[in-house]
Enzyme design. Structure first.
Site, short mmCIF file in Angstrom:
data_model
loop_
_atom_site.label_atom_id
_atom_site.label_comp_id
_atom_site.label_asym_id
_atom_site.label_seq_id
_atom_site.Cartn_x
_atom_site.Cartn_y
_atom_site.Cartn_z
N TRP A 27 0.82 -1.21 0.00
CA TRP A 27 0.00 0.00 0.00
C TRP A 27 0.85 1.25 0.00
CZ3 TRP A 27 -4.26 -1.35 -1.93
CH2 TRP A 27 -4.84 -2.58 -1.63
N ASP A 43 -1.55 6.56 6.31
CA ASP A 43 -2.59 5.61 5.90
C ASP A 43 -2.83 4.69 7.09
OD1 ASP A 43 -4.16 3.63 4.89
OD2 ASP A 43 -2.85 3.11 3.21
N LYS A 71 -12.33 -1.95 7.48
CA LYS A 71 -11.61 -2.91 8.32
C LYS A 71 -12.06 -2.78 9.77
CE LYS A 71 -8.26 -2.47 4.84
NZ LYS A 71 -8.38 -3.78 4.20
C1 PLP Z 1 -3.33 -0.16 4.47
C2 PLP Z 1 -4.25 -0.08 3.28
N1 PLP Z 1 -4.25 1.02 2.53
C3 PLP Z 1 -5.05 1.14 1.46
C4 PLP Z 1 -5.90 0.13 1.08
C5 PLP Z 1 -6.78 0.31 -0.12
O1 PLP Z 1 -8.08 0.59 0.34
P1 PLP Z 1 -9.32 0.82 -0.62
O2 PLP Z 1 -9.67 -0.51 -1.16
O3 PLP Z 1 -10.34 1.40 0.31
O4 PLP Z 1 -8.92 1.77 -1.67
C6 PLP Z 1 -5.95 -1.03 1.84
C7 PLP Z 1 -6.85 -2.13 1.47
O5 PLP Z 1 -6.83 -3.22 1.97
C8 PLP Z 1 -5.10 -1.15 2.97
O6 PLP Z 1 -5.10 -2.25 3.72
#
Ligand code: PLP
Length: 397
Positions: A139, A208, A232
């Site tokens: 991520w 994030d 989550k």
């Molecule tokens: C730490 C983290 N950041 C970003 C995301 C991406 O999230 P989204 O699917 O809401 O764009 C995730 C998805 O699992 C994640 O775990």
């Protein structure tokens, strides 16, 4: 008199019959609910993930007639008083849980955490300015890519790629003139997390927090911006919470398209256009559960530590299962582990599901197994998992 008597004779049996039907209906409903509850599995999904049962039940109760409006929450106007109360309550609860003062805005956006990867450099970096990024896995790498796609100046000041992201880098030297430092607090796929946030020497952190948001107390004042996809720890998919400090809003140029500008959401309490009403409502209920039932983030953190150590201690005690992360970098939310071979891992995930334990397959990019222990996963869920792991080891070890 005779007439009244006749009415009573006539209505009596009808009413009795109706009451009987109502009692049968209520009994069937409660039996159906009991059965539905009994059919719920131990949910270790990485996201969308388990939500507190009490929240799901409250949604079920209020779904047809929200707050006496005669309409469902998904049928009311986002400009109505009942929805205004919902969004304001969610903001107040977020601020109270994280001890945020009026220097911060709590915003509800769409586009997931992934849109934030693009919005952050778009809103905060102009020609001649630069930001630091720490690369701790999938991520954060995506966040880096989105800044690079826009041709923004960023520096990757540390990375744990050399060891397949099994650890969190330490002693990082940040650039004093960076506009912000971007980190990912919990790496959902690799199973690592920052135990302590780095000292950025006053440069605002942008974080994030998608997969550990509201799982523990956070000194939010270190952060210029926190973002978290709700799916989550705090709600269903469809809404991303953004907590932004006032001084960060001053950096946003008017040249950014309206819907991609943080100032648009801050100026309108996230109601510039139609927000994801149902998702915001669910987030509000989860925050209420966190405050009123769990008793706040200190208590939530204690429970989360207990759940994670139950599982890590069991894994560490033997050699059939092994974690994929370095001990001082382990995530309390996503426990990633391997079995002796891939065939056994496949059998493990399949048999676990047959035994009512779901969501244990590792992310498709890394394989292996992963148990996500978000807030709504209980100690009993983790105990059931450990019991199953013991049995599986006995039969296959
Ligand atoms: C730490 C983290 N950041 C970003 C995301 C991406 O999230 P989204 O699917 O809401 O764009 C995730 C998805 O699992 C994640 O775990």
């Amino acid at each position: 008199m005779a007439f009244n008597y006749c009415i009573a004779c006539y209505l009596g049996p009808i009413l009795e019959n109706q009451l009987y039907n109502v009692s049968i209906f209520l009994r069937t409903l409660s039996e159906r609910r009991k059965k539905m509850k009994a059919n719920r599995i131990h949910n270790f999904n990485p996201g969308p993930a388990a939500l507190p049962l009490a929240v799901l039940e409250e949604i079920q109760e209020s779904f047809l007639n929200f707050s006496g409006s005669g309409m469902s929450i998904i049928e009311i106007s986002h400009r109505s008083k009942p929805f205004d109360d919902v969004i304001n309550d969610a903001v107040v609860r977020t601020k109270r849980l994280l001890h945020l003062d009026d220097n911060y805005h709590v915003l509800f956006l769409q586009g997931g955490a992934s849109l934030q990867f693009a919005m952050i450099p778009m809103n905060f970096l102009s020609a001649g300015s630069s930001a630091d990024y720490v690369d701790t896995g999938t991520w954060s790498s995506k966040a880096i890519q989105e800044a690079q796609i826009q041709g923004k100046s960023i520096k990757v000041v540390a990375s744990s790629k050399d060891k397949n992201y099994a650890y969190i880098p330490r002693n990082i030297k940040f650039n004093e003139d960076a506009v912000f430092v971007h980190i990912t607090s919990n790496n959902t796929i690799k199973g690592t997390a920052w135990a302590d946030y780095p000292d950025t020497k006053g440069v605002p952190m942008v974080c994030d927090m998608s997969s550990d948001f509201m799982s523990k107390p956070v000194d939010a004042h270190k952060f210029g911006l926190i973002y978290a996809g709700a799916q989550k720890n705090v709600g269903p998919a469809g809404v991303c919470l953004v907590i932004i400090r006032n001084d960060m809003l001053d950096l946003v140029p008017d040249s950014v398209p309206t819907m991609l500008r943080y100032t648009t959401y801050a100026a309108k309490n996230s109601l510039y256009n139609t927000p994801p009403c149902f998702a915001v409502y669910t987030v509000d209920l989860v925050l209420k559960w966190l405050e009123d039932t769990v008793g706040g983030l200190d208590k939530m953190a204690a429970l989360n530590r207990k759940k994670a150590s139950l599982l890590y201690d069991f894994i560490d005690a033997g050699d059939f299962y092994r974690t994929t992360t370095e001990p001082d970098s382990r995530s309390l939310m996503n426990v990633t582990f391997r079995l002796p071979d891939e065939e056994l891992e496949k059998q493990f995930v399949g048999q676990a599901l047959e035994n009512g334990l779901g969501g244990l397959k590792g992310h498709r990019s890394v394989g292996g197994c992963r148990a996500s222990l978000y807030n709504a996963v209980s100690i009993e869920d983790v105990e059931a998992l450990v019991d199953f792991m013991k049995t599986f080891e006995k039969e296959n070890g």
